[in-house]
Design a protein around this motif. Structure first.
Motif, PDB file in Angstrom:
ATOM      1  N   GLY A  95       0.848  -1.217   0.152  1.00  0.00           N
ATOM      2  CA  GLY A  95       0.006  -0.083   0.081  1.00  0.00           C
ATOM      3  C   GLY A  95       0.890   1.487   0.108  1.00  0.00           C
ATOM      4  O   GLY A  95       0.278   2.294  -0.246  1.00  0.00           O
ATOM      5  N   SER A  96       2.112   1.228   0.023  1.00  0.00           N
ATOM      6  CA  SER A  96       3.089   2.352   0.320  1.00  0.00           C
ATOM      7  C   SER A  96       3.957   2.353  -1.047  1.00  0.00           C
ATOM      8  O   SER A  96       4.082   1.450  -1.792  1.00  0.00           O
ATOM      9  CB  SER A  96       3.782   2.352   1.425  1.00  0.00           C
ATOM     10  OG  SER A  96       4.649   1.029   1.431  1.00  0.00           O
ATOM     11  N   SER A  97       4.405   3.480  -1.390  1.00  0.00           N
ATOM     12  CA  SER A  97       5.238   3.615  -2.395  1.00  0.00           C
ATOM     13  C   SER A  97       6.662   4.712  -1.757  1.00  0.00           C
ATOM     14  O   SER A  97       6.649   5.290  -0.730  1.00  0.00           O
ATOM     15  CB  SER A  97       4.854   4.626  -3.641  1.00  0.00           C
ATOM     16  OG  SER A  97       4.203   5.938  -2.888  1.00  0.00           O
ATOM     17  N   SER A  98       7.805   4.479  -2.524  1.00  0.00           N
ATOM     18  CA  SER A  98       9.219   4.632  -1.931  1.00  0.00           C
ATOM     19  C   SER A  98       9.846   5.848  -2.705  1.00  0.00           C
ATOM     20  O   SER A  98       9.902   5.433  -4.112  1.00  0.00           O
ATOM     21  CB  SER A  98       9.993   3.516  -1.663  1.00  0.00           C
ATOM     22  OG  SER A  98       9.175   2.846  -0.676  1.00  0.00           O
ATOM     23  N   TYR A  99      10.206   6.929  -2.302  1.00  0.00           N
ATOM     24  CA  TYR A  99      11.034   7.977  -3.041  1.00  0.00           C
ATOM     25  C   TYR A  99      12.205   8.403  -2.352  1.00  0.00           C
ATOM     26  O   TYR A  99      12.352   8.420  -1.421  1.00  0.00           O
ATOM     27  CB  TYR A  99      10.145   8.704  -3.318  1.00  0.00           C
ATOM     28  CG  TYR A  99       8.651   8.625  -4.027  1.00  0.00           C
ATOM     29  CD1 TYR A  99       8.897   8.725  -5.538  1.00  0.00           C
ATOM     30  CD2 TYR A  99       7.652   8.323  -3.116  1.00  0.00           C
ATOM     31  CE1 TYR A  99       7.612   8.641  -6.081  1.00  0.00           C
ATOM     32  CE2 TYR A  99       6.535   7.860  -3.750  1.00  0.00           C
ATOM     33  CZ  TYR A  99       6.488   8.195  -5.276  1.00  0.00           C
ATOM     34  OH  TYR A  99       5.304   7.777  -5.770  1.00  0.00           O
ATOM     35  N   ILE A 100      13.184   8.531  -3.502  1.00  0.00           N
ATOM     36  CA  ILE A 100      14.477   9.146  -2.885  1.00  0.00           C
ATOM     37  C   ILE A 100      14.671  10.587  -3.361  1.00  0.00           C
ATOM     38  O   ILE A 100      14.572  10.993  -4.505  1.00  0.00           O
ATOM     39  CB  ILE A 100      15.647   8.507  -3.390  1.00  0.00           C
ATOM     40  CG1 ILE A 100      15.693   7.235  -2.786  1.00  0.00           C
ATOM     41  CG2 ILE A 100      17.079   9.307  -2.975  1.00  0.00           C
ATOM     42  CD1 ILE A 100      16.899   6.415  -3.423  1.00  0.00           C
ATOM     43  N   TYR A 101      14.570  11.773  -2.448  1.00  0.00           N
ATOM     44  CA  TYR A 101      14.662  13.182  -2.755  1.00  0.00           C
ATOM     45  C   TYR A 101      16.203  13.582  -2.603  1.00  0.00           C
ATOM     46  O   TYR A 101      16.579  13.581  -1.603  1.00  0.00           O
ATOM     47  CB  TYR A 101      13.860  13.946  -1.892  1.00  0.00           C
ATOM     48  CG  TYR A 101      12.225  13.780  -2.239  1.00  0.00           C
ATOM     49  CD1 TYR A 101      11.513  14.808  -2.773  1.00  0.00           C
ATOM     50  CD2 TYR A 101      11.631  12.504  -1.646  1.00  0.00           C
ATOM     51  CE1 TYR A 101      10.102  14.661  -3.045  1.00  0.00           C
ATOM     52  CE2 TYR A 101      10.107  12.502  -2.003  1.00  0.00           C
ATOM     53  CZ  TYR A 101       9.509  13.445  -2.641  1.00  0.00           C
ATOM     54  OH  TYR A 101       8.297  13.395  -2.761  1.00  0.00           O
ATOM     55  N   SER A 102      16.487  14.272  -3.660  1.00  0.00           N
ATOM     56  CA  SER A 102      18.042  14.999  -3.707  1.00  0.00           C
ATOM     57  C   SER A 102      17.820  16.532  -3.013  1.00  0.00           C
ATOM     58  O   SER A 102      17.270  17.376  -3.764  1.00  0.00           O
ATOM     59  CB  SER A 102      18.728  14.825  -4.875  1.00  0.00           C
ATOM     60  OG  SER A 102      18.969  13.690  -5.464  1.00  0.00           O
ATOM     61  N   GLU A 103      18.459  16.644  -2.025  1.00  0.00           N
ATOM     62  CA  GLU A 103      18.301  17.944  -1.473  1.00  0.00           C
ATOM     63  C   GLU A 103      19.790  18.477  -0.979  1.00  0.00           C
ATOM     64  O   GLU A 103      20.518  17.798  -0.722  1.00  0.00           O
ATOM     65  CB  GLU A 103      17.341  18.166  -0.357  1.00  0.00           C
ATOM     66  CG  GLU A 103      17.976  17.232   0.852  1.00  0.00           C
ATOM     67  CD  GLU A 103      17.039  17.427   2.265  1.00  0.00           C
ATOM     68  OE1 GLU A 103      15.710  18.164   1.938  1.00  0.00           O
ATOM     69  OE2 GLU A 103      17.289  17.260   3.369  1.00  0.00           O
ATOM     70  N   PRO A 104      19.826  19.758  -1.414  1.00  0.00           N
ATOM     71  CA  PRO A 104      21.270  20.374  -1.034  1.00  0.00           C
ATOM     72  C   PRO A 104      21.585  20.443   0.497  1.00  0.00           C
ATOM     73  O   PRO A 104      20.445  20.466   1.364  1.00  0.00           O
ATOM     74  CB  PRO A 104      21.161  21.754  -1.651  1.00  0.00           C
ATOM     75  CG  PRO A 104      19.607  21.980  -1.420  1.00  0.00           C
ATOM     76  CD  PRO A 104      18.866  20.816  -1.576  1.00  0.00           C
ATOM     77  N   TYR A 105      22.813  20.531   0.824  1.00  0.00           N
ATOM     78  CA  TYR A 105      23.374  20.551   2.210  1.00  0.00           C
ATOM     79  C   TYR A 105      23.170  21.960   2.850  1.00  0.00           C
ATOM     80  O   TYR A 105      22.636  22.080   3.851  1.00  0.00           O
ATOM     81  CB  TYR A 105      24.662  19.983   2.374  1.00  0.00           C
ATOM     82  CG  TYR A 105      24.791  18.665   2.063  1.00  0.00           C
ATOM     83  CD1 TYR A 105      24.597  17.863   3.341  1.00  0.00           C
ATOM     84  CD2 TYR A 105      25.139  18.078   1.133  1.00  0.00           C
ATOM     85  CE1 TYR A 105      24.811  16.506   3.187  1.00  0.00           C
ATOM     86  CE2 TYR A 105      25.416  16.540   0.960  1.00  0.00           C
ATOM     87  CZ  TYR A 105      25.178  15.840   2.045  1.00  0.00           C
ATOM     88  OH  TYR A 105      25.442  14.570   2.054  1.00  0.00           O
TER      89      TYR A 105
END
Length: 456
Positions: A95-105
């Motif tokens: 029932g879930s989905s997975s994501y990777i977000y690229s965010e700056p430091y």
């Protein structure tokens, strides 16, 4: 010691406006940087000539052109890299989905070296911009004309709360490192790399260290001797050997040693002339301190070719030393100059043992057509990166990450790896609210029994 707290706070405040995270803002900044470099190409060449006597060919191919190509590559791909990446989700997370977000430091400090003073300041900056960071650059004081021009171009183009160049020496680096930064990118020597990491540890600041070491070059008996010699001469003596991934020494199979040395002599003469010391386009040693350090190696072994120096102009011509052992001074530390020791071998296991007794090299080069030898070296020696049947070229492809391992560095960049280096990978799981899995809770009937079925 000067305080940079105000500058860093201004950059953090600007970063917190989230303007740098906007994709169009990043693309515009990279496009602007490319335009500035192109417009001031002649001034950059002149500065590199004054600092290191680099020819226009070397200045463009290894510094300016390299940087422009890197920007163009990232401009083409940044939109896709910046999108959240959807990844697989296990059945246990139904029932879930997975994501990777690229965010700056946030605020990145880039400390760059003198050997490629423009390229090694700009390449990490490109990654920092692409990922959405603010940046402070501290260029090398040993190449003052190039550093001054970098400061002028960047500081006249971008607001200091976004990108700023601060010139200065060791005390400037120390002052910047004492501040609470969000990321540190350093290119330089192993001893200074240790100082950088120690300073970063005080604030638990993540770091990338691009260091160096004694990068070996192995010439097996089953190889194209003439082509190997030409490519090794080019890779070693480019920039007067002042390249962190230059072949530091050569291990050549004893069966072809004499033929290889003659081919190497021919290659050097073709590249630099019969009398290289008179070549007006020969890159200079950066300063007298490094010149003095390098000339001490000239007494090791036997000089096969070269050995002439010009102290007034800080020139050491391409030099090959034979009759070298691991006890010689030239084999104790990275040479970082136009001096190439040649050792011989006849047993691959002993060669591998000799290399592995030294710290992990940043690069390794192997010349052979034998696939078994290739696999043996690649499997049994740890190194940052390298080439089979070439030198240096792996640095120039944006599809390969460039970086060290162990004492030769930590982290990697170029191409997408630059974007990844300056991005935190934030993991996000999005869960449905349409239903729930009851046995995830300990009060459900037979919860443990049912959980075990899922987790086996």
């Amino acid at each position: 010691m000067k305080s940079y707290e105000t500058l860093i706070n201004r950059q953090k405040n600007f970063f917190n406006t989230h303007k740098t995270k906007d994709l169009s803002f990043r693309l515009e900044a990279l496009t602007t940087l490319k335009s500035v470099i192109t417009t001031h190409e002649k001034e950059l060449m002149d500065a590199l000539k004054r600092d290191l006597n680099k020819s226009e060919f070397d200045a463009y191919t290894t510094e300016i052109g390299f940087t422009l190509k890197e920007i163009s590559f990232i401009l083409r791909h940044l939109r896709s890299w910046a999108k959240p990446q959807k990844v697989k989700t296990p059945i246990t997370h139904m029932g879930s989905s997975s994501y990777i977000y690229s965010e700056p430091y946030g605020v990145s400090l880039i400390i760059s070296p003198w050997n490629y003073p423009f390229q090694l300041a700009m390449a990490p900056l490109i990654g920092a911009i692409a990922a959405g960071n603010c940046a402070i650059i501290k260029p090398s004081e040993l190449t003052p004309h190039t550093s001054k021009l970098i400061a002028q171009l960047i500081n006249d183009t971008f607001p200091e709360e976004y990108i700023f160049v601060e010139e200065g020496g060791v005390e400037t680096s120390q002052a910047l490192l004492s501040e609470n930064l969000d990321y540190i990118f350093f290119t330089g020597s192993v001893p200074v790399g240790k100082i950088i990491m120690e300073a970063a540890a005080k604030h638990l600041t993540p770091v990338t260290l691009e260091l160096g070491g004694k990068s070996p070059c192995i010439v097996d008996q089953d190889t194209n001797i003439k082509l190997a010699a030409k490519r090794i001469a080019w890779g070693k003596f480019l920039n007067a050997g002042q390249t962190c991934i230059a072949p530091d020494y050569v291990y050549v199979h004893q069966n072809i040693k004499d033929a290889f040395l003659e081919a190497l002599k021919t290659a050097i003469q073709e590249l630099y002339g019969e009398h290289p010391i008179r070549n007006n386009f020969l890159t200079h040693i950066v300063n007298e301190k490094h010149f003095n350090r390098l000339t001490t190696y000239l007494s090791d072994g036997t000089t096969f070719i070269g050995g002439n120096t010009d102290r007034d102009h800080l020139i050491i011509e391409p030099t090959v030393l034979t009759d070298i052992t691991w006890d010689d001074e030239a084999m104790q530390d990275e040479i970082f100059g136009p001096i190439l020791p040649v050792l011989e071998y006849n047993d691959m296991d002993s060669l591998i043992e000799g290399i592995n007794n030294s710290p992990n090299p940043l690069a390794l080069y192997l010349f052979t057509e034998n696939k078994d030898v290739q696999n043996n070296i690649l499997t049994n020696i740890s190194f940052g990166g390298g080439c089979i049947n070439d030198t240096i070229y792996h640095l120039a492809t944006p599809y390969l990450p460039f970086g060290g391992v162990g004492t030769s560095g930590t982290g990697a960049y170029h191409g997408k790896s630059s974007f990844d280096t300056f991005s935190h990978k934030k993991s996000v799981l999005k869960q449905t609210t349409l239903f729930d899995i009851p046995f995830r809770y300990p009060n459900a009937k037979n919860a443990l029994k049912r959980i075990k079925r899922f987790l086996k």
